[in-house]
Design a protein around this motif. Structure first.
Motif, PDB file in Angstrom:
ATOM      1  N   SER A   1      -4.409 -12.682   7.306  1.00  0.00           N
ATOM      2  CA  SER A   1      -2.832 -12.685   6.798  1.00  0.00           C
ATOM      3  C   SER A   1      -3.697 -10.910   7.343  1.00  0.00           C
ATOM      4  CB  SER A   1      -3.548 -12.766   5.010  1.00  0.00           C
ATOM      5  OG  SER A   1      -4.261 -11.733   4.668  1.00  0.00           O
ATOM      6  N   MET A   2      -4.423 -10.338   8.269  1.00  0.00           N
ATOM      7  CA  MET A   2      -4.156  -9.393   8.399  1.00  0.00           C
ATOM      8  C   MET A   2      -2.866  -9.453  10.193  1.00  0.00           C
ATOM      9  SD  MET A   2      -4.952  -6.739   6.426  1.00  0.00           S
ATOM     10  CE  MET A   2      -5.684  -5.500   6.843  1.00  0.00           C
ATOM     11  N   SER A   3      -1.986  -9.170   9.613  1.00  0.00           N
ATOM     12  CA  SER A   3      -0.904  -8.804  11.991  1.00  0.00           C
ATOM     13  C   SER A   3      -1.444  -7.208  11.870  1.00  0.00           C
ATOM     14  CB  SER A   3       0.202  -9.202  11.284  1.00  0.00           C
ATOM     15  OG  SER A   3       0.247  -6.892  10.370  1.00  0.00           O
ATOM     16  N   PRO A   4      -1.577  -7.247  13.416  1.00  0.00           N
ATOM     17  CA  PRO A   4      -1.993  -6.509  14.395  1.00  0.00           C
ATOM     18  C   PRO A   4      -1.580  -4.638  13.100  1.00  0.00           C
ATOM     19  CG  PRO A   4      -1.226  -8.406  15.494  1.00  0.00           C
ATOM     20  CD  PRO A   4      -0.922  -8.366  14.519  1.00  0.00           C
ATOM     21  N   ALA A   5      -0.252  -4.960  13.400  1.00  0.00           N
ATOM     22  CA  ALA A   5      -0.060  -4.245  12.872  1.00  0.00           C
ATOM     23  C   ALA A   5      -0.381  -2.833  10.831  1.00  0.00           C
ATOM     24  CB  ALA A   5       2.202  -4.008  12.197  1.00  0.00           C
TER      25      ALA A   5
ATOM     26  N   PHE B   1     -10.646   1.569   2.567  1.00  0.00           N
ATOM     27  CA  PHE B   1     -12.347   1.885   2.116  1.00  0.00           C
ATOM     28  C   PHE B   1     -12.344   0.509   1.197  1.00  0.00           C
ATOM     29  CE2 PHE B   1     -12.037   5.331   4.667  1.00  0.00           C
ATOM     30  CZ  PHE B   1     -13.101   4.614   5.913  1.00  0.00           C
ATOM     31  N   TYR B   2     -11.920   0.083   0.094  1.00  0.00           N
ATOM     32  CA  TYR B   2     -11.583  -0.997  -0.420  1.00  0.00           C
ATOM     33  C   TYR B   2     -12.103  -2.116   0.094  1.00  0.00           C
ATOM     34  CZ  TYR B   2     -11.345   0.477  -5.727  1.00  0.00           C
ATOM     35  OH  TYR B   2     -10.742   0.626  -6.888  1.00  0.00           O
ATOM     36  N   ILE B   3     -11.202  -2.490   1.231  1.00  0.00           N
ATOM     37  CA  ILE B   3     -11.218  -3.826   1.788  1.00  0.00           C
ATOM     38  C   ILE B   3     -12.964  -3.153   2.994  1.00  0.00           C
ATOM     39  CG2 ILE B   3     -10.270  -4.815   4.472  1.00  0.00           C
ATOM     40  CD1 ILE B   3      -8.205  -3.733   3.383  1.00  0.00           C
TER      41      ILE B   3
ATOM     42  N   GLU C   1     -12.811 -11.486   9.696  1.00  0.00           N
ATOM     43  CA  GLU C   1     -12.313 -12.722   9.500  1.00  0.00           C
ATOM     44  C   GLU C   1     -10.936 -12.607   8.997  1.00  0.00           C
ATOM     45  OE1 GLU C   1     -15.005 -14.280   7.461  1.00  0.00           O
ATOM     46  OE2 GLU C   1     -16.741 -13.301   8.045  1.00  0.00           O
ATOM     47  N   GLU C   2     -10.245 -11.589   8.938  1.00  0.00           N
ATOM     48  CA  GLU C   2      -8.520 -12.186   8.587  1.00  0.00           C
ATOM     49  C   GLU C   2      -7.413 -11.915   9.633  1.00  0.00           C
ATOM     50  OE1 GLU C   2      -9.301 -10.237   3.889  1.00  0.00           O
ATOM     51  OE2 GLU C   2     -11.175  -9.525   5.440  1.00  0.00           O
ATOM     52  N   PHE C   3      -8.075 -11.921  10.580  1.00  0.00           N
ATOM     53  CA  PHE C   3      -7.037 -11.587  11.546  1.00  0.00           C
ATOM     54  C   PHE C   3      -5.790 -12.358  11.828  1.00  0.00           C
ATOM     55  CE2 PHE C   3      -9.852  -8.218  14.530  1.00  0.00           C
ATOM     56  CZ  PHE C   3      -9.891  -7.563  13.465  1.00  0.00           C
ATOM     57  N   THR C   4      -5.194 -12.261  12.230  1.00  0.00           N
ATOM     58  CA  THR C   4      -3.604 -13.317  12.604  1.00  0.00           C
ATOM     59  C   THR C   4      -3.533 -13.375  14.350  1.00  0.00           C
ATOM     60  OG1 THR C   4      -2.227 -12.083  11.911  1.00  0.00           O
ATOM     61  CG2 THR C   4      -2.505 -13.729  10.868  1.00  0.00           C
ATOM     62  N   PHE C   5      -4.484 -11.900  15.256  1.00  0.00           N
ATOM     63  CA  PHE C   5      -4.676 -12.524  16.204  1.00  0.00           C
ATOM     64  C   PHE C   5      -6.164 -12.392  17.070  1.00  0.00           C
ATOM     65  CE2 PHE C   5      -5.157  -8.744  13.993  1.00  0.00           C
ATOM     66  CZ  PHE C   5      -5.768  -7.887  14.572  1.00  0.00           C
ATOM     67  N   GLU C   6      -5.827 -12.339  18.162  1.00  0.00           N
ATOM     68  CA  GLU C   6      -7.187 -12.707  19.301  1.00  0.00           C
ATOM     69  C   GLU C   6      -7.859 -11.314  19.111  1.00  0.00           C
ATOM     70  OE1 GLU C   6      -8.141 -15.077  20.199  1.00  0.00           O
ATOM     71  OE2 GLU C   6      -6.592 -16.684  19.915  1.00  0.00           O
ATOM     72  N   PRO C   7      -9.309 -11.936  18.688  1.00  0.00           N
ATOM     73  CA  PRO C   7      -9.768 -10.373  18.517  1.00  0.00           C
ATOM     74  C   PRO C   7      -9.937  -9.376  20.008  1.00  0.00           C
ATOM     75  CG  PRO C   7     -11.131 -12.659  17.984  1.00  0.00           C
ATOM     76  CD  PRO C   7      -9.865 -12.498  18.181  1.00  0.00           C
ATOM     77  N   SER C   8      -9.854  -9.456  20.695  1.00  0.00           N
ATOM     78  CA  SER C   8      -9.698  -8.900  21.732  1.00  0.00           C
ATOM     79  C   SER C   8      -8.848  -7.435  22.232  1.00  0.00           C
ATOM     80  CB  SER C   8      -9.844  -9.636  23.414  1.00  0.00           C
ATOM     81  OG  SER C   8      -8.296 -10.608  22.915  1.00  0.00           O
TER      82      SER C   8
ATOM     83  N   ARG D   1      -6.138  -9.424  -5.825  1.00  0.00           N
ATOM     84  CA  ARG D   1      -5.326  -9.936  -5.475  1.00  0.00           C
ATOM     85  C   ARG D   1      -5.145 -10.745  -4.137  1.00  0.00           C
ATOM     86  NH1 ARG D   1      -1.288 -10.276  -9.633  1.00  0.00           N
ATOM     87  NH2 ARG D   1      -0.748 -12.699  -8.452  1.00  0.00           N
ATOM     88  N   GLY D   2      -5.464  -9.532  -3.075  1.00  0.00           N
ATOM     89  CA  GLY D   2      -5.270 -10.409  -1.298  1.00  0.00           C
ATOM     90  C   GLY D   2      -5.129  -9.476  -0.084  1.00  0.00           C
ATOM     91  N   ASN D   3      -5.504  -9.496   0.805  1.00  0.00           N
ATOM     92  CA  ASN D   3      -5.121  -8.722   1.522  1.00  0.00           C
ATOM     93  C   ASN D   3      -2.936  -8.387   2.065  1.00  0.00           C
ATOM     94  OD1 ASN D   3      -6.792  -7.308   2.138  1.00  0.00           O
ATOM     95  ND2 ASN D   3      -7.619  -7.999   3.447  1.00  0.00           N
ATOM     96  N   SER D   4      -2.650  -9.516   1.790  1.00  0.00           N
ATOM     97  CA  SER D   4      -1.548 -10.112   1.575  1.00  0.00           C
ATOM     98  C   SER D   4      -0.535  -8.522   1.586  1.00  0.00           C
ATOM     99  CB  SER D   4      -0.875 -11.329   2.230  1.00  0.00           C
ATOM    100  OG  SER D   4       0.253 -11.676   2.218  1.00  0.00           O
ATOM    101  N   PHE D   5      -0.554  -8.537   0.563  1.00  0.00           N
ATOM    102  CA  PHE D   5       0.217  -7.283  -0.108  1.00  0.00           C
ATOM    103  C   PHE D   5      -0.168  -6.247   0.279  1.00  0.00           C
ATOM    104  CE2 PHE D   5       0.873  -4.846  -3.792  1.00  0.00           C
ATOM    105  CZ  PHE D   5       2.023  -4.252  -3.677  1.00  0.00           C
ATOM    106  N   ALA D   6      -1.672  -5.957   0.135  1.00  0.00           N
ATOM    107  CA  ALA D   6      -2.445  -4.847   0.104  1.00  0.00           C
ATOM    108  C   ALA D   6      -2.064  -4.569   2.126  1.00  0.00           C
ATOM    109  CB  ALA D   6      -3.908  -4.950   0.168  1.00  0.00           C
ATOM    110  N   GLY D   7      -2.470  -4.901   2.973  1.00  0.00           N
ATOM    111  CA  GLY D   7      -1.794  -4.741   4.553  1.00  0.00           C
ATOM    112  C   GLY D   7      -0.745  -4.423   4.166  1.00  0.00           C
ATOM    113  N   LYS D   8       0.171  -5.028   3.311  1.00  0.00           N
ATOM    114  CA  LYS D   8       1.919  -4.588   4.076  1.00  0.00           C
ATOM    115  C   LYS D   8       2.244  -3.216   3.237  1.00  0.00           C
ATOM    116  CE  LYS D   8       3.667  -8.999   3.610  1.00  0.00           C
ATOM    117  NZ  LYS D   8       5.065 -10.130   3.125  1.00  0.00           N
TER     118      LYS D   8
END
Length: 500
Positions: free
Chosen positions: A11-15, A321-323, A233-240, A159-166
């Motif tokens: 669920s984690m975008s580059p931004a 740092f929770y993540i 493990e939660e990247f939505t993009f290439e690890p590179s 509850r998940g990284n989707s909201f926490a990431g935004k």
């Protein structure tokens, strides 16, 4: 499907990952340390050079991390990398160093809320005096405030990284706008002039000592970019793409640290500002140089400007740092090095919810400790993160040497060497008596307790993982037994390439 087979949600975008890194880098220290440490102990030039040298060398560490993210894109970061290079015992040492370092930073950021609210809302939360620790009065109101913040961010991560990431992206934006506004306002004061920054170096130290004392805490100042591999493990993009994200976050952090320190130094002569802070402390007041500059620049509006920046810094640090902490505990539990309880994934939210609950429980001790005690952990946290950096750089070197890819091998080995040198130098400066950055006696005792706890956990759970077959341990840590490891006695499997 059993809990053990559940996976984290991508669920984690580059931004969001960039915001995670930058928000974790720029925490409470960016606003508190300019008046408490940077200017008094190093001077403006010593501080800025220390920032620059630290950021430059930490970028090499980030490059080493990027090699390892590409090689093993799993939660756990440096813990997993230490396992790849040196085996399970080294992985435990690295993981234990990092987990308490990360939890300490959450505690430090939570404790900073008490300082912020004492400045913004004097007396509002200072009710119900409990006791005093190292000169810091603990109040019931502030305990309630910090407890609420701990539970709020714990709940968001549960509850998940989707909201926490935004939420992290929004807070990082507020943080950046607040710091730029603070610097602009300070530089626009009638009293502001470059001459106020004199003396360029602290008068009671040599120039090199001034630089070293700032450089030595670089692992603490720039700790946060290493939250990126924890979320791999939660990247939505290439690890590179992680390498550029980490380096940009470090450089942005450097600029923001410099802007806040310059804002404090340029408003009025530095000796005058430091004398004013000493007088406030002697009178029993809350001495906060950054807050004073904001009030000078914007009057009552300064509270709002500073609130945006500091709340953004503190909240992004807590969230980031929770993540990092929960993903590190998850990885250690998967390996069997920590109890399996920490490795359970929530069936609905796809988060390591028990690791998050444990982190919440430990951080809830912070409100009762007082800010003075929490500050003792800063140096210890630098040692812990420095150990994590060292293991990652050395593991990256072993992986590159064992790789079939010879493209740019010399350059990659140079980056590993520079990252290793930076890590060792920071650790030595903090631990060697006589060093200008030698940690305080209180910090050393905190470290003794930390090591003792690690020894207990290591031997209490060692029998569980020591009996596991190597291929099973590899699957547990790396998610696959096809990824070669390079510690003595391990079966190598098929060598893989490591490209940027």
């Amino acid at each position: 499907m059993s809990q053990e087979k559940l996976e984290l949600e991508k669920s984690m975008s580059p931004a969001q990952v960039w915001a995670l890194a930058l928000g974790s880098i720029v925490g409470w220290g960016c606003f508190v340390l300019p008046g408490d440490m940077f200017l008094p102990q190093a001077g403006i030039m010593g501080t800025l050079i220390g920032f620059g040298v630290g950021a430059f060398l930490i970028c090499f560490v980030a490059v080493c991390y990027s090699y390892m993210i590409k090689y093993a894109p799993v939660a756990g970061g440096a813990f997993a990398y230490a396992y790849v290079g040196f085996g399970p015992t080294a992985a435990f040492v690295c993981g234990w160093a990092l987990v308490l370092g990360y939890i300490a930073i959450i505690g430090i950021d939570v404790a900073a809320l008490a300082l912020i609210f004492r400045f913004l809302f004097p007396g509002v939360f200072e009710f119900g005096p409990l006791y005093s620790i190292a000169g810091w009065q603990v109040y019931t109101g502030e305990v309630i405030l910090m407890t609420a913040a701990t539970l709020l961010f714990g709940w968001m991560n549960y509850r998940g990284n989707s909201f926490a990431g935004k939420f992290q992206v929004m807070l990082t934006f507020l943080l950046t706008i607040g710091i730029v506004s603070l610097f602009t306002g300070s530089a626009s004061l009638e009293t502001a002039e470059v001459g106020n920054l004199l003396p360029l170096f602290a008068e009671h130290r040599s120039m090199i000592s001034c630089v070293l004392i700032i450089f030595a805490i670089s692992p603490f100042l720039f700790a946060g970019f290493d939250t990126v591999p924890q979320a791999a493990e939660e990247f939505t993009f290439e690890p590179s793409r992680a390498r550029n994200i980490m380096i940009i976050a470090i450089l942005c952090g450097l600029v923001l640290y410099a802007l806040v320190t310059l804002a404090v130094g340029i408003a009025i002569p530095v000796p005058e500002m430091l004398a004013k802070m000493d007088a406030m402390r002697a009178a029993g007041g809350t001495a906060w140089a950054t807050g004073e500059v904001a009030a000078m620049a914007f009057g009552k509006l300064g509270a709002v400007v500073l609130a945006c920046a500091v709340m953004g810094a503190v909240c992004t640090g807590i969230n980031g740092f929770y993540i990092a902490t929960s993903r590190l505990l998850l990885s250690m539990a998967r390996a069997g090095i920590m109890p399996s309880w920490f490795g359970d994934i929530h069936p609905k939210y796809r988060t390591p919810y028990k690791a998050i609950l444990f982190t919440i429980a430990i951080v809830l001790l912070t409100p009762f400790a007082g800010r003075s005690v929490i500050v003792w952990i800063v140096d210890m946290s630098s040692v812990g993160t420095g150990i994590g950096y060292l293991f990652s750089c050395l593991a990256a070197r072993r992986v590159i040497l064992g790789s079939t890819d010879v493209d740019q091998r010399s350059l990659k080995m140079f980056c590993c060497g520079m990252g290793t040198l930076a890590s060792v130098f920071c650790i030595v400066l903090l631990l060697i008596p006589g060093s200008p950055a030698y940690i305080s006696e209180a910090s050393r005792w905190c470290m003794v307790v930390w090591v003792a706890m690690g020894v207990f956990f290591y031997f209490s759970n060692r029998s569980a993982w020591a009996e596991l077959p190597e291929d099973q341990l590899r699957r547990n840590v790396l998610g696959s037994d096809d990824i070669p490891v390079f510690y003595k006695g391990a079966a190598q499997g098929q060598p893989q390439t490591v490209s940027e």
